[in-house]
Design a protein around this motif. Structure first.
Motif, PDB file in Angstrom:
ATOM      1  N   GLN A 119       0.819  -1.210   0.000  1.00  0.00           N
ATOM      2  CA  GLN A 119       0.000   0.000   0.000  1.00  0.00           C
ATOM      3  C   GLN A 119       0.856   1.265   0.000  1.00  0.00           C
ATOM      4  OE1 GLN A 119      -3.063   0.272  -0.597  1.00  0.00           O
ATOM      5  NE2 GLN A 119      -3.811  -1.802  -0.324  1.00  0.00           N
ATOM      6  N   LYS A 120       2.019   1.173   0.664  1.00  0.00           N
ATOM      7  CA  LYS A 120       2.880   2.353   0.764  1.00  0.00           C
ATOM      8  C   LYS A 120       3.526   2.682  -0.568  1.00  0.00           C
ATOM      9  CE  LYS A 120       4.725   2.849   5.286  1.00  0.00           C
ATOM     10  NZ  LYS A 120       5.574   2.242   6.277  1.00  0.00           N
ATOM     11  N   TYR A 121       4.088   1.642  -1.222  1.00  0.00           N
ATOM     12  CA  TYR A 121       4.952   1.904  -2.378  1.00  0.00           C
ATOM     13  C   TYR A 121       4.280   1.622  -3.717  1.00  0.00           C
ATOM     14  CZ  TYR A 121       8.145   1.985   1.498  1.00  0.00           C
ATOM     15  OH  TYR A 121       8.729   2.286   2.701  1.00  0.00           O
ATOM     16  N   ILE A 122       3.298   0.740  -3.757  1.00  0.00           N
ATOM     17  CA  ILE A 122       2.693   0.388  -5.053  1.00  0.00           C
ATOM     18  C   ILE A 122       1.408   1.197  -5.274  1.00  0.00           C
ATOM     19  CG2 ILE A 122       1.951  -1.472  -6.582  1.00  0.00           C
ATOM     20  CD1 ILE A 122       4.711  -2.188  -5.603  1.00  0.00           C
ATOM     21  N   THR A 123       0.426   1.018  -4.401  1.00  0.00           N
ATOM     22  CA  THR A 123      -0.830   1.742  -4.639  1.00  0.00           C
ATOM     23  C   THR A 123      -0.762   3.179  -4.136  1.00  0.00           C
ATOM     24  OG1 THR A 123      -1.859   1.271  -2.497  1.00  0.00           O
ATOM     25  CG2 THR A 123      -2.125  -0.415  -4.194  1.00  0.00           C
ATOM     26  N   LYS A 124       0.156   3.441  -3.218  1.00  0.00           N
ATOM     27  CA  LYS A 124       0.314   4.767  -2.596  1.00  0.00           C
ATOM     28  C   LYS A 124      -0.974   5.248  -1.908  1.00  0.00           C
ATOM     29  CE  LYS A 124       4.392   6.328  -4.975  1.00  0.00           C
ATOM     30  NZ  LYS A 124       4.749   5.245  -5.829  1.00  0.00           N
ATOM     31  N   GLY A 125      -1.803   4.276  -1.511  1.00  0.00           N
ATOM     32  CA  GLY A 125      -3.034   4.633  -0.798  1.00  0.00           C
ATOM     33  C   GLY A 125      -2.832   4.604   0.710  1.00  0.00           C
ATOM     34  N   TYR A 126      -1.614   4.239   1.142  1.00  0.00           N
ATOM     35  CA  TYR A 126      -1.330   4.055   2.567  1.00  0.00           C
ATOM     36  C   TYR A 126      -1.433   5.350   3.366  1.00  0.00           C
ATOM     37  CZ  TYR A 126       1.488   3.099   6.733  1.00  0.00           C
ATOM     38  OH  TYR A 126       1.934   2.977   8.014  1.00  0.00           O
ATOM     39  N   VAL A 127      -2.080   5.277   4.518  1.00  0.00           N
ATOM     40  CA  VAL A 127      -2.000   6.391   5.479  1.00  0.00           C
ATOM     41  C   VAL A 127      -1.699   5.811   6.849  1.00  0.00           C
ATOM     42  CG1 VAL A 127      -3.502   8.134   4.445  1.00  0.00           C
ATOM     43  CG2 VAL A 127      -4.508   6.351   5.866  1.00  0.00           C
ATOM     44  N   SER A 128      -1.033   6.595   7.680  1.00  0.00           N
ATOM     45  CA  SER A 128      -0.752   6.153   9.039  1.00  0.00           C
ATOM     46  C   SER A 128      -2.040   6.227   9.848  1.00  0.00           C
ATOM     47  CB  SER A 128       0.308   7.043   9.680  1.00  0.00           C
ATOM     48  OG  SER A 128      -0.214   8.350   9.847  1.00  0.00           O
ATOM     49  N   GLU A 129      -2.054   5.518  10.980  1.00  0.00           N
ATOM     50  CA  GLU A 129      -3.229   5.573  11.848  1.00  0.00           C
ATOM     51  C   GLU A 129      -3.439   7.015  12.327  1.00  0.00           C
ATOM     52  OE1 GLU A 129      -3.210   2.412  14.846  1.00  0.00           O
ATOM     53  OE2 GLU A 129      -2.392   1.040  13.367  1.00  0.00           O
ATOM     54  N   GLU A 130      -2.339   7.690  12.612  1.00  0.00           N
ATOM     55  CA  GLU A 130      -2.429   9.057  13.103  1.00  0.00           C
ATOM     56  C   GLU A 130      -3.090   9.995  12.077  1.00  0.00           C
ATOM     57  OE1 GLU A 130       1.342  10.829  13.893  1.00  0.00           O
ATOM     58  OE2 GLU A 130       0.454  12.489  15.022  1.00  0.00           O
ATOM     59  N   GLU A 131      -2.629   9.886  10.824  1.00  0.00           N
ATOM     60  CA  GLU A 131      -3.196  10.732   9.768  1.00  0.00           C
ATOM     61  C   GLU A 131      -4.681  10.388   9.543  1.00  0.00           C
ATOM     62  OE1 GLU A 131      -2.440  13.346   8.108  1.00  0.00           O
ATOM     63  OE2 GLU A 131      -3.965  13.262   6.543  1.00  0.00           O
ATOM     64  N   ALA A 132      -4.992   9.089   9.517  1.00  0.00           N
ATOM     65  CA  ALA A 132      -6.392   8.686   9.318  1.00  0.00           C
ATOM     66  C   ALA A 132      -7.264   9.210  10.470  1.00  0.00           C
ATOM     67  CB  ALA A 132      -6.493   7.167   9.220  1.00  0.00           C
ATOM     68  N   GLY A 133      -6.722   9.170  11.681  1.00  0.00           N
ATOM     69  CA  GLY A 133      -7.456   9.682  12.845  1.00  0.00           C
ATOM     70  C   GLY A 133      -7.726  11.171  12.714  1.00  0.00           C
ATOM     71  N   LYS A 134      -6.761  11.901  12.180  1.00  0.00           N
ATOM     72  CA  LYS A 134      -6.965  13.344  11.978  1.00  0.00           C
ATOM     73  C   LYS A 134      -8.062  13.588  10.941  1.00  0.00           C
ATOM     74  CE  LYS A 134      -2.374  14.961  13.238  1.00  0.00           C
ATOM     75  NZ  LYS A 134      -1.024  15.039  12.669  1.00  0.00           N
ATOM     76  N   ARG A 135      -8.098  12.740   9.916  1.00  0.00           N
ATOM     77  CA  ARG A 135      -9.134  12.889   8.885  1.00  0.00           C
ATOM     78  C   ARG A 135     -10.526  12.668   9.472  1.00  0.00           C
ATOM     79  NH1 ARG A 135      -6.180   9.866   3.677  1.00  0.00           N
ATOM     80  NH2 ARG A 135      -4.541  11.443   3.472  1.00  0.00           N
ATOM     81  N   LEU A 136     -10.666  11.584  10.233  1.00  0.00           N
ATOM     82  CA  LEU A 136     -11.984  11.325  10.820  1.00  0.00           C
ATOM     83  C   LEU A 136     -12.351  12.425  11.835  1.00  0.00           C
ATOM     84  CD1 LEU A 136     -14.551   9.772  11.377  1.00  0.00           C
ATOM     85  CD2 LEU A 136     -13.222   7.954  12.442  1.00  0.00           C
ATOM     86  N   ALA A 137     -11.351  12.913  12.547  1.00  0.00           N
ATOM     87  CA  ALA A 137     -11.610  14.005  13.497  1.00  0.00           C
ATOM     88  C   ALA A 137     -12.121  15.255  12.762  1.00  0.00           C
ATOM     89  CB  ALA A 137     -10.350  14.323  14.300  1.00  0.00           C
ATOM     90  N   GLN A 138     -11.619  15.498  11.567  1.00  0.00           N
ATOM     91  CA  GLN A 138     -12.125  16.624  10.753  1.00  0.00           C
ATOM     92  C   GLN A 138     -13.606  16.428  10.434  1.00  0.00           C
ATOM     93  OE1 GLN A 138     -10.051  17.021   6.968  1.00  0.00           O
ATOM     94  NE2 GLN A 138      -8.049  16.968   7.959  1.00  0.00           N
ATOM     95  N   VAL A 139     -13.964  15.185  10.094  1.00  0.00           N
ATOM     96  CA  VAL A 139     -15.364  14.923   9.748  1.00  0.00           C
ATOM     97  C   VAL A 139     -16.257  15.138  10.980  1.00  0.00           C
ATOM     98  CG1 VAL A 139     -16.989  13.248   8.751  1.00  0.00           C
ATOM     99  CG2 VAL A 139     -14.631  13.295   7.953  1.00  0.00           C
ATOM    100  N   VAL A 140     -15.700  14.938  12.167  1.00  0.00           N
ATOM    101  CA  VAL A 140     -16.461  15.174  13.399  1.00  0.00           C
ATOM    102  C   VAL A 140     -16.610  16.669  13.688  1.00  0.00           C
ATOM    103  CG1 VAL A 140     -16.489  14.852  15.924  1.00  0.00           C
ATOM    104  CG2 VAL A 140     -15.755  12.978  14.434  1.00  0.00           C
ATOM    105  N   SER A 141     -15.550  17.447  13.433  1.00  0.00           N
ATOM    106  CA  SER A 141     -15.604  18.810  13.997  1.00  0.00           C
ATOM    107  C   SER A 141     -15.276  19.971  13.066  1.00  0.00           C
ATOM    108  CB  SER A 141     -14.691  18.880  15.226  1.00  0.00           C
ATOM    109  OG  SER A 141     -13.354  18.765  14.826  1.00  0.00           O
ATOM    110  N   ASP A 142     -14.696  19.733  11.899  1.00  0.00           N
ATOM    111  CA  ASP A 142     -14.346  20.873  11.047  1.00  0.00           C
ATOM    112  C   ASP A 142     -15.581  21.550  10.468  1.00  0.00           C
ATOM    113  OD1 ASP A 142     -11.603  20.571  11.282  1.00  0.00           O
ATOM    114  OD2 ASP A 142     -11.315  20.979   9.132  1.00  0.00           O
ATOM    115  N   LEU A 143     -15.595  22.869  10.522  1.00  0.00           N
ATOM    116  CA  LEU A 143     -16.720  23.601   9.951  1.00  0.00           C
ATOM    117  C   LEU A 143     -16.785  23.425   8.439  1.00  0.00           C
ATOM    118  CD1 LEU A 143     -16.526  26.881  12.066  1.00  0.00           C
ATOM    119  CD2 LEU A 143     -18.202  25.016  12.245  1.00  0.00           C
ATOM    120  N   SER A 144     -15.639  23.213   7.805  1.00  0.00           N
ATOM    121  CA  SER A 144     -15.613  23.073   6.344  1.00  0.00           C
ATOM    122  C   SER A 144     -16.176  21.722   5.881  1.00  0.00           C
ATOM    123  CB  SER A 144     -14.195  23.251   5.825  1.00  0.00           C
ATOM    124  OG  SER A 144     -13.347  22.303   6.422  1.00  0.00           O
ATOM    125  N   LEU A 145     -16.366  20.795   6.813  1.00  0.00           N
ATOM    126  CA  LEU A 145     -16.921  19.488   6.433  1.00  0.00           C
ATOM    127  C   LEU A 145     -18.329  19.302   7.011  1.00  0.00           C
ATOM    128  CD1 LEU A 145     -13.785  19.135   5.932  1.00  0.00           C
ATOM    129  CD2 LEU A 145     -14.150  16.727   6.308  1.00  0.00           C
TER     130      LEU A 145
END
Ligand code: NDP
Length: 315
Positions: free
Chosen positions: A245-271
């Motif tokens: 996932q990291k080197y071939i599909t390049k779809g890889y994200v760390s748990e930390e980054e994914a957590g920040k994304r979901l946190a945005q969906v919970v609280s960002d005004l832009s989402l």
């Protein structure tokens, strides 16, 4: 006041990373809704979530009694509910035979979809009552249930068919253990459950957004190849999947980054837009993604809603 957010399956992976990201803002109290109390407490400590920012409450999504019990316990806590994140999931790709929930539903769909369906239906009333500026109900989706993507086209593909297995009770006795009525396949059952999650979010939006102002959303956080989700997979897969996932599909994200994304969906005004399935590009910018034909089929969503209501005892 602080917002109160319930996150199911916050004892590991994406749920834990999201709990951490929200708690760290100092603006959220996180209710970690988990089946293993001790594991959840240890997990919260291990990532350094401070005591005043979380509460662990017991929830086993593979038992509808436990779901109802959880809702009671939460209500008795006296906390208002401002956001609900349906995140927990099981994935059983190597299972040869189906296993079942307390009520006898195939375990992947029973846990990932039906448990969350009852939970979110019951807690909708609590969300409606909250006076918080932004109220949100989020159901985590996935690319794997989405047949308009490369990953969603890896067989076995998700397909709910005419829901005959689900309508029959999904119990492997007088009905199939698969939603479409077919032979049991653990990987497909997981993908089917994710299609149910995405259809449910849209049906919530159609039925309740205008009346309640609640934002209903789903998301694909990226491929978090390191989480416990893959714990049932064969060892070779677990070794090769993260670098692939990291080197071939390049779809890889760390748990930390994914957590920040979901946190945005919970609280960002832009989402704040309701009815959206969020994804992120390579530069980690969010965008409104398209769902596959089946995962955006309004007629199927309505039927799924009605059949699910019967199975969880709401109709
Ligand atoms: P994990 O296996 O790390 O986390 C799943 C969580 O669900 C765990 O906390 C687990 O609890 C909990 N859980 C499982 N069964 C139950 C149950 N019966 N009752 C209550 N909790 C339960 O996986 P991820 O973090 O990867 O998965 C989180 C979400 O992200 C899922 O919805 C998944 O579909 C989605 N997702 C993941 C992707 C990935 O690449 N990893 C990609 C796209 C979506 P316990 O700790 O006790 O086992």
């Amino acid at each position: 006041r602080k917002g109160n957010v319930i996150i199911t399956g916050a004892s590991s992976g994406l749920g834990l990373a999201t709990a951490k990201a929200l708690a760290d803002t100092g603006k959220w109290h996180v209710i970690m809704a988990c089946r293993n109390f001790l594991k959840a407490e240890k997990a919260a400590k291990s990532v350094g979530i401070t005591k005043e920012n979380y509460t662990v409450m017991h929830l086993d999504l593979s038992s509808l009694d436990s779901v109802r019990q959880f809702v009671d316990t939460f209500r008795r806590s006296g906390r208002p509910l401002d956001a609900l994140v349906c995140n927990a999931a099981v994935y059983l790709p190597t299972a040869k035979e189906p296993t079942y929930t307390a009520e006898g539903f195939e375990l992947s769909v029973g846990t990932n979809h039906l448990g969350h369906f009852l939970l979110s239906r019951l807690l909708l009333d609590d969300l409606k009552k909250s006076d918080y500026e932004q109220k949100r109900l989020i159901i985590v989706g996935s690319i794997t249930g989405n047949t308009n993507t490369l990953a969603g086209n890896v067989p076995p593909k998700a397909n709910l068919g005419d829901l005959r297995g689900l309508a029959g009770g999904l119990n492997g006795l007088n009905s199939s253990a698969m939603i479409d009525g077919g032979e049991f396949d653990g990987a497909k059952a997981y993908k089917d459950s994710k299609v149910c999650n995405m259809l449910t979010m849209q049906e919530f939006h159609r039925r309740f957004h205008d009346e309640s102002g609640i934002t209903f959303s789903s998301l694909y956080p990226g491929c978090i190849a390191t989480t416990g989700l893959f714990r049932e997979h064969i060892p070779l897969f677990r070794i090769l999947f993260p670098p692939f996932q990291k080197y071939i599909t390049k779809g890889y994200v760390s748990e930390e980054e994914a957590g920040k994304r979901l946190a945005q969906v919970v609280s960002d005004l832009s989402l704040a837009k309701s009815g959206v399935y969020w994804s992120w590009n390579n530069k980690s910018a969010s965008f409104e993604n398209q769902l596959s034909q089946e995962a955006s089929d309004a007629e199927k969503a309505r039927k799924l809603w009605e059949v699910s209501e019967k199975l969880v005892g709401l109709a």
